[in-house]
Design a protein around this motif. Structure first.
Motif, PDB file in Angstrom:
ATOM      1  N   ALA A  99      35.190  40.046  33.723  1.00 45.49           N
ATOM      2  CA  ALA A  99      36.142  39.608  32.667  1.00 45.49           C
ATOM      3  C   ALA A  99      36.061  39.158  30.957  1.00 45.49           C
ATOM      4  N   VAL A 100      34.848  38.045  31.214  1.00 46.90           N
ATOM      5  CA  VAL A 100      34.188  37.889  30.036  1.00 46.90           C
ATOM      6  C   VAL A 100      33.332  38.840  29.400  1.00 46.90           C
ATOM      7  N   ILE A 101      31.839  39.683  30.390  1.00 44.20           N
ATOM      8  CA  ILE A 101      31.516  41.219  29.809  1.00 44.20           C
ATOM      9  C   ILE A 101      32.169  42.061  29.266  1.00 44.20           C
ATOM     10  N   ALA A 102      33.189  42.509  30.018  1.00 38.47           N
ATOM     11  CA  ALA A 102      34.249  43.267  29.487  1.00 38.47           C
ATOM     12  C   ALA A 102      34.666  43.187  27.783  1.00 38.47           C
ATOM     13  N   PHE A 103      35.445  41.719  27.676  1.00 33.37           N
ATOM     14  CA  PHE A 103      36.129  41.576  25.879  1.00 33.37           C
ATOM     15  C   PHE A 103      34.956  41.266  25.476  1.00 33.37           C
ATOM     16  N   GLY A 104      33.407  41.419  25.242  1.00 29.56           N
ATOM     17  CA  GLY A 104      32.240  41.612  24.593  1.00 29.56           C
ATOM     18  C   GLY A 104      32.082  43.157  24.640  1.00 29.56           C
ATOM     19  N   ARG A 105      32.215  43.822  25.453  1.00 30.34           N
ATOM     20  CA  ARG A 105      32.256  44.939  25.583  1.00 30.34           C
ATOM     21  C   ARG A 105      33.552  45.922  24.689  1.00 30.34           C
ATOM     22  N   VAL A 106      34.572  45.895  25.231  1.00 31.77           N
ATOM     23  CA  VAL A 106      35.376  46.781  24.458  1.00 31.77           C
ATOM     24  C   VAL A 106      35.699  46.526  23.665  1.00 31.77           C
ATOM     25  N   HIS A 107      36.681  46.997  22.264  1.00 32.76           N
ATOM     26  CA  HIS A 107      37.052  47.476  21.017  1.00 32.76           C
ATOM     27  C   HIS A 107      37.550  46.583  20.719  1.00 32.76           C
ATOM     28  N   GLN A 108      37.959  45.616  19.503  1.00 31.77           N
ATOM     29  CA  GLN A 108      38.262  44.025  19.518  1.00 31.77           C
ATOM     30  C   GLN A 108      39.471  44.855  19.199  1.00 31.77           C
ATOM     31  N   ASN A 109      40.258  45.203  18.971  1.00 30.79           N
ATOM     32  CA  ASN A 109      41.859  45.576  19.403  1.00 30.79           C
ATOM     33  C   ASN A 109      41.906  45.189  20.597  1.00 30.79           C
ATOM     34  N   VAL A 110      40.920  44.745  21.761  1.00 29.14           N
ATOM     35  CA  VAL A 110      41.544  44.377  23.338  1.00 29.14           C
ATOM     36  C   VAL A 110      41.950  43.450  23.624  1.00 29.14           C
ATOM     37  N   VAL A 111      42.916  42.663  23.633  1.00 27.58           N
ATOM     38  CA  VAL A 111      43.145  41.327  23.326  1.00 27.58           C
ATOM     39  C   VAL A 111      43.874  40.981  25.857  1.00 27.58           C
ATOM     40  N   CYS A 112      43.884  42.249  26.323  1.00 30.19           N
ATOM     41  CA  CYS A 112      44.168  41.557  27.597  1.00 30.19           C
ATOM     42  C   CYS A 112      42.922  42.765  28.480  1.00 30.19           C
ATOM     43  N   ILE A 113      42.338  41.973  29.233  1.00 28.58           N
ATOM     44  CA  ILE A 113      41.966  42.961  30.365  1.00 28.58           C
ATOM     45  C   ILE A 113      42.411  42.755  31.883  1.00 28.58           C
ATOM     46  N   GLN A 114      42.990  44.134  32.984  1.00 26.50           N
ATOM     47  CA  GLN A 114      44.036  43.626  33.329  1.00 26.50           C
ATOM     48  C   GLN A 114      42.765  44.615  35.026  1.00 26.50           C
ATOM     49  N   ALA A 115      43.206  43.099  36.056  1.00 23.78           N
ATOM     50  CA  ALA A 115      42.187  43.758  36.934  1.00 23.78           C
ATOM     51  C   ALA A 115      42.568  44.365  38.279  1.00 23.78           C
ATOM     52  N   LYS A 116      42.758  44.387  39.160  1.00 19.75           N
ATOM     53  CA  LYS A 116      43.117  45.243  39.868  1.00 19.75           C
ATOM     54  C   LYS A 116      44.211  44.419  41.025  1.00 19.75           C
ATOM     55  N   LEU A 117      45.062  45.006  41.217  1.00 18.07           N
ATOM     56  CA  LEU A 117      45.848  44.084  42.734  1.00 18.07           C
ATOM     57  C   LEU A 117      45.870  44.863  43.633  1.00 18.07           C
ATOM     58  N   ASN A 118      46.016  44.774  45.102  1.00 24.41           N
ATOM     59  CA  ASN A 118      46.228  45.322  46.058  1.00 24.41           C
ATOM     60  C   ASN A 118      46.737  44.091  46.988  1.00 24.41           C
ATOM     61  N   HIS A 119      46.903  44.546  48.637  1.00 25.44           N
ATOM     62  CA  HIS A 119      46.579  43.406  49.527  1.00 25.44           C
ATOM     63  C   HIS A 119      46.062  42.983  50.679  1.00 25.44           C
ATOM     64  N   PHE A 120      45.870  41.953  51.018  1.00 23.94           N
ATOM     65  CA  PHE A 120      45.005  41.859  51.849  1.00 23.94           C
ATOM     66  C   PHE A 120      45.643  41.238  53.835  1.00 23.94           C
ATOM     67  N   ASN A 121      47.142  41.631  54.050  1.00 24.90           N
ATOM     68  CA  ASN A 121      47.709  42.466  55.277  1.00 24.90           C
ATOM     69  C   ASN A 121      48.532  43.105  54.783  1.00 24.90           C
ATOM     70  N   GLN A 122      48.379  44.119  54.113  1.00 24.77           N
ATOM     71  CA  GLN A 122      48.064  45.965  54.378  1.00 24.77           C
ATOM     72  C   GLN A 122      48.228  46.529  55.944  1.00 24.77           C
ATOM     73  N   ASP A 123      47.704  46.259  57.021  1.00 30.03           N
ATOM     74  CA  ASP A 123      47.931  46.313  58.349  1.00 30.03           C
ATOM     75  C   ASP A 123      49.149  45.598  59.076  1.00 30.03           C
ATOM     76  N   GLN A 124      49.152  45.111  58.210  1.00 28.74           N
ATOM     77  CA  GLN A 124      51.017  43.787  58.753  1.00 28.74           C
ATOM     78  C   GLN A 124      51.600  44.983  60.179  1.00 28.74           C
ATOM     79  N   ASN A 125      52.004  45.653  58.986  1.00 22.66           N
ATOM     80  CA  ASN A 125      53.078  46.834  59.155  1.00 22.66           C
ATOM     81  C   ASN A 125      53.270  47.595  58.980  1.00 22.66           C
ATOM     82  N   LEU A 126      54.422  48.786  59.207  1.00 25.05           N
ATOM     83  CA  LEU A 126      54.552  49.730  58.202  1.00 25.05           C
ATOM     84  C   LEU A 126      54.820  49.417  56.599  1.00 25.05           C
ATOM     85  N   LEU A 127      56.119  48.177  56.473  1.00 28.17           N
ATOM     86  CA  LEU A 127      56.291  47.775  55.371  1.00 28.17           C
ATOM     87  C   LEU A 127      54.905  47.772  54.410  1.00 28.17           C
ATOM     88  N   THR A 128      53.845  46.396  54.872  1.00 34.20           N
ATOM     89  CA  THR A 128      53.145  46.637  54.025  1.00 34.20           C
ATOM     90  C   THR A 128      51.891  47.012  53.989  1.00 34.20           C
TER      91      THR A 128
END
Length: 715
Positions: free
Chosen positions: A447-476
């Motif tokens: 995130a620190v490196i990305a903030f130094g590289r993107v345009h100055q109007n970028v004030v938020c860096i969003q990382a991706k989200l996912n799940h560590f228990n995706q194989d638990q059942n059909l719902l996950t």
């Protein structure tokens, strides 16, 4: 192998004054060279000669040998010779080179702790190596890695600086005295008055103030003062108690009072109520006069909404599929980061009834590839959650973890807790992690490196989200498919097109000062992340995505999942109502593309509300062949609705499959074929959230975490 050369033998070898071999110049990093006063300068018969100020020091020998994959010979040279050679290879920058006074203080600290047996050679070596990378105080490094306690460090500093200590654990402050130092200075300097006479103020400080800080404090106090060293954790808790009322007011009322038109404290504005009433009257009148035609028109309008939302998501997916739209940061760039330049990073962790998860949370945060001395971790607990508060206190965490107790008041929401913690934040950047989150270890550096590289109007860096228990059942598995679609395809495409991005609930990194300017989070909005993403876009700021993932726990039980999803949908509708209070202002602020993107993104919540109605009509017609249903779908409306029945479900399945393929989770693609059933659960949750919007709009539905490992908590 490392040895020390005798005087007679040394004379037969080259000297450092003869020059440094060009091939050996960068064999040891600058920080280690300066910290341990060493410099490789020549190679003789396969052995690297390393100039050392203390050639007999075992720690120095071990550190050098670890970094050179050839036999090493430490050769004693004077400090001046070595420093001159280091300066020639690594031209010094005044702000980054340790002063003689600072070096003496560091060596004095190391000698005090080792001679008293408080730390081992291994602990000192690890701390010295981290010092060589970061330049942070040696004592703070040792405390952050729990080699010594904060009380031990305060005692050592007290002896070094000949300053008295003060214990604040059970101290009951006199509020008038404690508040003599303005809160911003108390936070910035970690200092607070603890007693006062007519002529003198006694000031508890975490570390001795420098001359400039002392002058500023004296001016603010209007009187001379004497410094007393205090435990950082105890001092932090005292500052919080003294200023708790101020923090609570700001966390609840700031946005509502400074930007009332952007706050969800009013669910439906007066103008919206008038528009809704007028629309309802028009629809009722039309139903009375032209009942069939009116219903046909409503069906056609809903079908059009379906079509446009589906096409919009499909278009975003096609743009992102097989591409890389995130701001990419390579492993080489991370390895090249100069940790002396890393900023302080605040981590906000909202907790509620999650005592069992705290040990795992602490472990995962300490596993981040970021200097602990540059971390400012705020563990945000509600006042009525005594179990979690007691658990944190019992762990006696080092001072980069801060327990923050949020006073019990309404609304009791995650964004209010984050607003409270943000006022205490000391980092240049800040990020939210949930208690069960497992971020990539290098995410903060990315995130620190990305903030130094993107345009100055970028004030938020969003990382991706996912799940560590995706194989638990059909719902996950369904949940993981949805997250893959959202974070691997849709959000990167929205970011690349500079559309308003509804942020994820965690792992969004902000420039702290800009976040404060925006009024932070809306404490009345139960999907505060999506709302903040729109608000920052309206102010001309942008969000970028990075290719780093935080793994969360997917809800594995339907009732638990419904509670979470109903809150999300309620918040999406809240967000739409807030920003559509003045649609022309929104259009002016975001442009036509942003305006359409916002409405189509929020439109998903309304599509989910329509699903059960259309499914019920379709099912009823299949089983009864009811003529009145056929009348509702004449001509073009019938063909459009029929196409949507198949095309809409195809797109939903396709998006789910595409997201998993983009992420490389091939084992999940087969579950995507059953995702229309998941859509049914989403509609159930949407209706629950919609009804709750009018019955209990600010209620935060709690969801239980830790079900995968037996440690349960709620958020």
């Amino acid at each position: 192998m490392t040895t020390t050369q005798s005087s007679a033998q040394t004379r037969r070898h080259p000297r450092l004054t003869d020059g440094v071999d060009q091939d050996l110049r960068y064999l040891i990093p600058e920080g280690i060279c300066r910290t341990f006063r060493v410099m490789p300068y020549a190679a003789v018969e396969g052995t690297v000669l390393v100039a050392a100020a203390d050639a007999d020091d075992n720690i120095t020998a071990h550190v050098v040998a670890e970094r050179i994959d050839r036999p090493v010979l430490l050769v004693r040279h004077t400090v001046n010779e070595i420093v001159s050679a280091i300066d020639a290879v690594y031209p010094p920058q005044e702000t980054e080179v340790e002063t003689p006074e600072a070096r003496r203080a560091r060596m004095q600290m190391a000698q005090m702790l080792t001679r008293s047996g408080l730390i081992t050679d291994d602990q000192l070596q690890r701390a010295m190596l981290e010092y060589s990378r970061t330049g942070d105080p040696l004592g703070d490094i040792l405390v952050s890695h729990e080699a010594i306690s904060e009380d031990v460090l305060v005692a050592a500093l007290s002896e070094m600086y000949q300053m008295q200590r003060v214990g604040l654990a059970d101290f009951a402050p006199e509020m008038e005295v404690a508040r003599r130092l303005p809160e911003p200075l108390a936070q910035a300097f970690q200092a607070i008055p603890v007693a006062a006479t007519e002529d003198l103020v006694l000031l508890a400080v975490a570390r001795p103030l420098d001359a400039e800080q002392a002058a500023e404090v004296e001016e603010a106090l209007g009187a001379p003062f004497r410094q007393l060293l205090a435990n950082r954790t105890e001092l932090d808790q005292l500052i919080q108690r003294v200023h708790a009322r101020h923090y609570a007011e700001v966390s609840t009322r700031l946005l509502m009072e400074t930007r009332p038109e952007e706050s969800a404290h009013i669910v439906v504005s007066g103008g919206q109520k008038a528009a809704l009433v007028f629309t309802a009257i028009v629809v009722v009148v039309c139903l009375v006069i032209w009942p069939v035609e009116t219903v046909i028109g409503l069906v056609a309008l809903c079908s059009l909404l379906y079509l446009v939302v589906s096409i919009y998501k499909f278009r975003l997916t096609l743009r992102a599929l097989g591409t890389h739209l995130e701001t990419d940061v390579t492993d080489e760039e991370i390895a090249a980061v100069d940790e002396r330049h890393l900023p302080v990073y605040t981590i906000l962790v909202p907790l509620y009834k999650e005592a069992a998860i705290v040990p795992r949370l602490v472990r995962d945060i300490n596993a981040l590839d970021y200097p602990r001395t540059r971390l400012d971790v705020k563990l945000l607990c509600e006042e009525d959650d005594q179990e979690t508060v007691d658990k944190i206190r019992s762990m006696d965490l080092p001072p980069h973890f801060h327990l923050v107790v949020v006073p019990d008041s309404q609304p009791k929401t995650k964004p209010k807790a984050c607003n409270y913690g943000l006022q205490l934040a000391t980092g240049d950047y800040c990020v939210i992690f949930d208690a069960e989150d497992r971020p990539d270890p290098d995410q903060l550096k990315k995130a620190v490196i990305a903030f130094g590289r993107v345009h100055q109007n970028v004030v938020c860096i969003q990382a991706k989200l996912n799940h560590f228990n995706q194989d638990q059942n059909l719902l996950t598995a369904w949940f993981a498919n949805e997250y893959s679609m959202h974070f691997e395809l849709i959000l990167p495409a929205m970011g690349a097109s500079e559309s308003p991005i509804p942020l994820g609930g965690t792992s969004n990194h902000f420039i702290t000062s800009k976040l404060r300017e925006l009024g932070a989070w809306d404490p009345f909005n139960v999907t505060e992340d999506a709302d903040l993403g729109i608000r920052l876009h309206r102010e001309g700021y942008r969000t970028a995505m990075i290719d780093s993932t935080t793994l969360e726990e997917a809800n594995s039980q339907v009732p638990n999942w419904i509670r979470q999803r109903s809150r999300w949908n309620k918040g999406y509708i809240q967000t739409w109502l807030v920003h559509m209070r003045r649609p022309f202002h929104l259009l002016s602020a975001t442009g036509l593309r942003g305006f359409l993107s916002f409405n189509l993104t929020m439109g998903t919540a309304f599509v989910l509300l329509l699903n059960p109605i259309f499914w019920a009509l379709t099912t009823l017609y299949v089983f009864t062949q009811a003529g009145f249903i056929q009348q509702l779908f004449p001509g073009i409306v019938f063909y459009v609705a029929s196409a949507l029945l198949f095309v809409g479900n195809f797109i939903f399945v396709y998006l789910s499959v595409a997201g998993s393929l983009q992420r490389g989770e091939f084992s999940l693609t087969r579950t995507a074929l059953l995702s229309p059933l998941y859509w049914g659960l989403m509609s159930w949750a949407a209706w629950k959230g919609f009804i709750q919007l009018f019955t209990n709009p600010f209620y935060w539905e709690k969801t239980t975490h830790g079900l995968d490992d037996g440690s349960a908590g709620t958020s």
